[in-house]
Scaffold this active site. Sequence first.
Site, PDB file in Angstrom:
ATOM      1  CG  HIS A  62      -2.099  -0.614   0.828  1.00 55.04           C
ATOM      2  ND1 HIS A  62      -2.815  -1.413   1.945  1.00 55.04           N
ATOM      3  CD2 HIS A  62      -3.131  -1.275  -0.384  1.00 55.04           C
ATOM      4  CE1 HIS A  62      -3.425  -2.116   1.480  1.00 55.04           C
ATOM      5  NE2 HIS A  62      -4.015  -1.995   0.269  1.00 55.04           N
ATOM      6  CG  ASP A  64      -0.422   4.018   4.519  1.00 51.56           C
ATOM      7  OD1 ASP A  64      -0.078   2.737   3.013  1.00 51.56           O
ATOM      8  OD2 ASP A  64      -1.247   3.916   4.889  1.00 51.56           O
ATOM      9  CG  HIS A  65       2.742   1.120   4.950  1.00 49.31           C
ATOM     10  ND1 HIS A  65       2.453   0.894   6.074  1.00 49.31           N
ATOM     11  CD2 HIS A  65       1.459   1.457   5.118  1.00 49.31           C
ATOM     12  CE1 HIS A  65       1.978   0.943   6.942  1.00 49.31           C
ATOM     13  NE2 HIS A  65       0.770   1.139   6.747  1.00 49.31           N
TER      14      HIS A  65
END
Lengths: 302, 302
Positions: A62, A64-65
Amino acid sequence: MKLTILGCYSATPRALTNTTSQVLEINNHMFLIDCGEGTQVQLRKHKIKFNRIKHIFISHLHGDHFFGLVGLISTFRLLTRETDLHIYGPKGIKEVITLQMKLSDSWTNYKLIFHELTSNNSELIFEDEVVEVYTIPLNHRVYTNGYLFKEKEGNRKLDINLVEEANIDMAYYRKLQQGFDVVNEDGVLIANEKVTKPGKKSKSYAFCSDTMYKEDIVPIIKDVDVLYHESTFLEKHAHLASPTKHSTAKEAATIAKKANAGVLLLGHYSTRYDSLKPFKEEAQEVFKNVRLSQDGKVFDFN
Amino acid sequence: MKLTILGCYSATPRALTNTTSQVLEINNHMFLIDCGEGTQVQLRKHKIKFNRIKHIFISHLHGDHFFGLVGLISTFRLLTRETDLHIYGPKGIKEVITLQMKLSDSWTNYKLIFHELTSNNSELIFEDEVVEVYTIPLNHRVYTNGYLFKEKEGNRKLDINLVEEANIDMAYYRKLQQGFDVVNEDGVLIANEKVTKPGKKSKSYAFCSDTMYKEDIVPIIKDVDVLYHESTFLEKHAHLASPTKHSTAKEAATIAKKANAGVLLLGHYSTRYDSLKPFKEEAQEVFKNVRLSQDGKVFDFN
């Protein structure tokens, strides 16, 4: 063992908050864990030497990682890095990074080594003289692993008076430090514990993000010194945690309690909350020793 | 016509400088040009409404112009965008964005329309009632286009006294505004220029980054009002500009002069320079009306 939080919010980077990334310093290693967009700028802000990062662990793909990884790799190249870089993450990570390098015709002048993960069982994925790293299979919307970092047991300490009294030749001191029983000058076997004491207690750190409540991880992280467990939501939004496969602060605390963790570190907060205080309060109803991640915060666990 | 510089430095984002991205407001359009890492945070800082961005133009697939795109697309999704998004850029851009969405199992709930470019000639790639956008083929290490944004000529203004004197029926006023000659009530053909004046002068903006000195672009951008031309280096580092296929400030000014531009806007500075003043000075030896891009600067060209 020192942990620097570069970012600890979910979803999207904003002017004052960053998405997930952490630097764990343990036994002279500097491990980068997750790499949201803007991580390279956060690393610069915190004056972390880029060249000391040799291993990057990505939990899942994802954005955001993960969206900061290609930029970091690219910047390493511009800084004429020569040191090998190991990247651990879900299958697919190699393809997407390689495609971006191909499209920009910008190949690294250092060795980029991908370790793609596919197993749903905890695996030992890195080991040297001082540290071991294991995966912690999590339960999220896509294939996700947490990571458990464990210092190896240090050498035992000799009680020099007892050792000399026991008439042990110096040639055996190293064996004693390593925990073996040895034979003394009189041919008698001396039990290790009789003449040595335990060495420095080894530390451990578990990073668990993103995941819904998953009790199966408890045996893997049992007795961990520091547990970072995501708490995207508070219990009052538990109805959002379940479909998005995230956890509440209370669930994170329940895992900490069952695992007998030393400290619980909360993070990956949804950006809907103005204050983080309720996260700590909610978790402390279940588990006492709770700390809050915050961007830029450095935790010294020595 | 208003231009907001979100980032204007080359290579890597740093704590206080950003890589290339700009927002051009022209005739109620809001065009995003290039999208380096961190662009979404810059957009937020400058309070630019995400939903007003419907067209994104990417010059080339080097990270400092492009690594922020996937994050922005992803954030649009999280903000539950429904408006179509058009993306113009080199072939390959669709594959790399789509792969990242596939790996994160995060598909957009709005329509994402890719316009992949492959031509080495200038093409009209966007047109509506008020604006046209053309590519400007550049010469860089990978396939690269600049973009020329042109307001269409506004309607001509009626001189109502002359129109009435010429005995023209109201039904023909629209034709007159559009520049046509018309027949009056007496059956006489009235030349448009006799009863109208030119409307608002239409503005144009050319974005040229990254490129080495390329005189072929001069006819495409001839008489442009504002020319943004990269100036990664000063002349004293011309030996670096050539192998990396970048330009010096002097070269940018030479293009501006040959193209008879109104204003030259410099940018894409190498991070090796502490001061930008020498860029302006060097360019002004060739072309007088020089402005310096700086992160966060807003240029109002009305």
